[in-house]
Design a protein around this motif. Structure first.
Motif, PDB file in Angstrom:
ATOM      1  N   ALA A  50       0.844  -1.185   0.000  1.00  0.00           N
ATOM      2  CA  ALA A  50       0.000   0.000   0.000  1.00  0.00           C
ATOM      3  C   ALA A  50       0.885   1.243   0.000  1.00  0.00           C
ATOM      4  O   ALA A  50       2.023   1.197   0.441  1.00  0.00           O
ATOM      5  N   VAL A  51       0.354   2.323  -0.530  1.00  0.00           N
ATOM      6  CA  VAL A  51       1.095   3.582  -0.569  1.00  0.00           C
ATOM      7  C   VAL A  51       0.580   4.459   0.562  1.00  0.00           C
ATOM      8  O   VAL A  51      -0.622   4.609   0.728  1.00  0.00           O
ATOM      9  N   VAL A  52       1.480   5.009   1.332  1.00  0.00           N
ATOM     10  CA  VAL A  52       1.073   5.896   2.427  1.00  0.00           C
ATOM     11  C   VAL A  52       1.314   7.341   1.995  1.00  0.00           C
ATOM     12  O   VAL A  52       2.410   7.693   1.576  1.00  0.00           O
ATOM     13  N   MET A  53       0.264   8.150   2.080  1.00  0.00           N
ATOM     14  CA  MET A  53       0.388   9.544   1.671  1.00  0.00           C
ATOM     15  C   MET A  53      -0.291  10.423   2.709  1.00  0.00           C
ATOM     16  O   MET A  53      -1.355  10.094   3.197  1.00  0.00           O
ATOM     17  N   ARG A  54       0.317  11.565   2.946  1.00  0.00           N
ATOM     18  CA  ARG A  54      -0.307  12.445   3.936  1.00  0.00           C
ATOM     19  C   ARG A  54      -1.427  13.254   3.283  1.00  0.00           C
ATOM     20  O   ARG A  54      -1.428  13.466   2.070  1.00  0.00           O
ATOM     21  N   ASP A  55      -2.384  13.705   4.105  1.00  0.00           N
ATOM     22  CA  ASP A  55      -3.466  14.540   3.598  1.00  0.00           C
ATOM     23  C   ASP A  55      -2.926  15.911   3.214  1.00  0.00           C
ATOM     24  O   ASP A  55      -1.871  16.324   3.680  1.00  0.00           O
ATOM     25  N   ILE A  56      -3.663  16.578   2.362  1.00  0.00           N
ATOM     26  CA  ILE A  56      -3.247  17.895   1.883  1.00  0.00           C
ATOM     27  C   ILE A  56      -4.146  18.953   2.518  1.00  0.00           C
ATOM     28  O   ILE A  56      -5.353  18.739   2.663  1.00  0.00           O
ATOM     29  N   ALA A  57      -3.571  20.090   2.900  1.00  0.00           N
ATOM     30  CA  ALA A  57      -4.352  21.160   3.529  1.00  0.00           C
ATOM     31  C   ALA A  57      -5.376  21.744   2.550  1.00  0.00           C
ATOM     32  O   ALA A  57      -5.046  22.003   1.395  1.00  0.00           O
ATOM     33  N   VAL A  58      -6.610  21.899   3.016  1.00  0.00           N
ATOM     34  CA  VAL A  58      -7.654  22.524   2.197  1.00  0.00           C
ATOM     35  C   VAL A  58      -8.283  23.670   2.991  1.00  0.00           C
ATOM     36  O   VAL A  58      -7.988  23.843   4.169  1.00  0.00           O
ATOM     37  N   GLN A  59      -9.124  24.409   2.332  1.00  0.00           N
ATOM     38  CA  GLN A  59      -9.783  25.544   2.982  1.00  0.00           C
ATOM     39  C   GLN A  59     -11.260  25.557   2.597  1.00  0.00           C
ATOM     40  O   GLN A  59     -11.703  24.718   1.813  1.00  0.00           O
ATOM     41  N   ASP A  60     -12.009  26.493   3.140  1.00  0.00           N
ATOM     42  CA  ASP A  60     -13.421  26.627   2.754  1.00  0.00           C
ATOM     43  C   ASP A  60     -13.499  27.137   1.317  1.00  0.00           C
ATOM     44  O   ASP A  60     -12.733  28.021   0.935  1.00  0.00           O
ATOM     45  N   VAL A  61     -14.413  26.545   0.538  1.00  0.00           N
ATOM     46  CA  VAL A  61     -14.601  27.005  -0.846  1.00  0.00           C
ATOM     47  C   VAL A  61     -16.092  27.270  -1.090  1.00  0.00           C
ATOM     48  O   VAL A  61     -16.942  26.642  -0.445  1.00  0.00           O
ATOM     49  N   PRO A  62     -16.418  28.172  -2.016  1.00  0.00           N
ATOM     50  CA  PRO A  62     -17.815  28.579  -2.200  1.00  0.00           C
ATOM     51  C   PRO A  62     -18.658  27.607  -3.042  1.00  0.00           C
ATOM     52  O   PRO A  62     -19.878  27.618  -2.927  1.00  0.00           O
ATOM     53  N   GLY A 115     -11.867  22.499  -0.032  1.00  0.00           N
ATOM     54  CA  GLY A 115     -11.016  22.273  -1.202  1.00  0.00           C
ATOM     55  C   GLY A 115     -10.067  23.428  -1.399  1.00  0.00           C
ATOM     56  O   GLY A 115      -9.592  24.017  -0.422  1.00  0.00           O
ATOM     57  N   LEU A 116      -9.804  23.732  -2.679  1.00  0.00           N
ATOM     58  CA  LEU A 116      -8.944  24.873  -3.012  1.00  0.00           C
ATOM     59  C   LEU A 116      -9.536  25.582  -4.225  1.00  0.00           C
ATOM     60  O   LEU A 116     -10.214  24.943  -5.046  1.00  0.00           O
ATOM     61  N   PRO A 117      -9.279  26.891  -4.347  1.00  0.00           N
ATOM     62  CA  PRO A 117      -9.693  27.575  -5.574  1.00  0.00           C
ATOM     63  C   PRO A 117      -8.980  26.957  -6.779  1.00  0.00           C
ATOM     64  O   PRO A 117      -7.828  26.514  -6.652  1.00  0.00           O
TER      65      PRO A 117
END
Ligand SMILES: [Zn+2]
Length: 209
Positions: A6-18, A33-35
């Protein structure tokens, strides 16, 4: 299913999106998500493939996938809890013996295209969609197994290109044996040119003699 790393990957930072829907995959953003401007690099060439062009937001799943070039360079098998990059021979075995659904299967040919957002989720082990580079292929397990057996018999002598196109080099037909050749070729002739047949040729492996 086999025991693949299995591949281990860290989560990516997201923000509030409209936007409620993702520009790229069209899926629900859940308000996170991200703009598009931040998530989609200038080098992204498949803007015309975006499923929700009016949205200005990219969902957390797409943000995650786009953050790892390994998810573009290698094939992907994602189940509910594991992500893998199967090799070609592993892909062969996994298509014949797929994991418990739901899963997403992307087969990278060039390694230069993002495939995840085009892929459909598979819900059935006997008939399921696979993203084969830019093509969606419906994999029917029984025909795939039958054709693959023939293809791999032929592949002991012929090239994949010959098998795929049906344009065989005459000397090799002699080498394979004419009667045997006709018998094998008859089983696949009418399937040649279908997406599933092309996939069968792609995943075929040399038999150990
Ligand atoms: Zn998305």
């Amino acid at each position: 299913m086999g025991d693949y790393a299995a591949v281990v990957m860290r989560d990516i930072a997201v923000q509030d999106v409209p936007d409620a829907r993702c520009w790229l995959c069209g899926g629900a953003t859940g308000g996170k998500g991200l703009p598009v401007k931040r998530a989609i690099k200038d080098t992204f060439t498949d803007r015309d493939k975006a499923r929700r062009p009016v949205s200005k937001s990219v969902c957390p799943g797409c943000v995650f996938c786009l953050s790892y070039t390994s998810l573009r360079n290698y094939s992907i098998l994602a189940t509910e809890d594991v992500l893998r990059h199967p090799t070609r021979s592993e892909i062969r075995d996994l298509l014949l013996d797929p994991p418990e659904p739901p899963f997403v299967f992307c087969i990278a040919v060039s390694g230069q295209k993002w495939l995840h957002f085009r892929a459909q989720v598979a819900y059935d082990q006997d008939g399921f969609p696979v993203q084969f580079e830019e093509m969606t292929v419906c994999v029917w397990r029984d025909p795939l197994a039958e054709w693959l057996e023939v293809v791999e018999n032929l592949y002991t002598v012929f090239s994949k290109e010959e098998i795929r196109t049906g344009q065989y080099i005459q000397n090799r037909i002699k080498q394979f044996g004419l009667a045997r050749f006709q018998e094998e070729e008859e089983k696949i002739t009418k399937h040649r040119g279908t997406r599933l047949f092309d996939l069968a040729v792609f995943i075929s492996q040399k038999k150990e003699v």
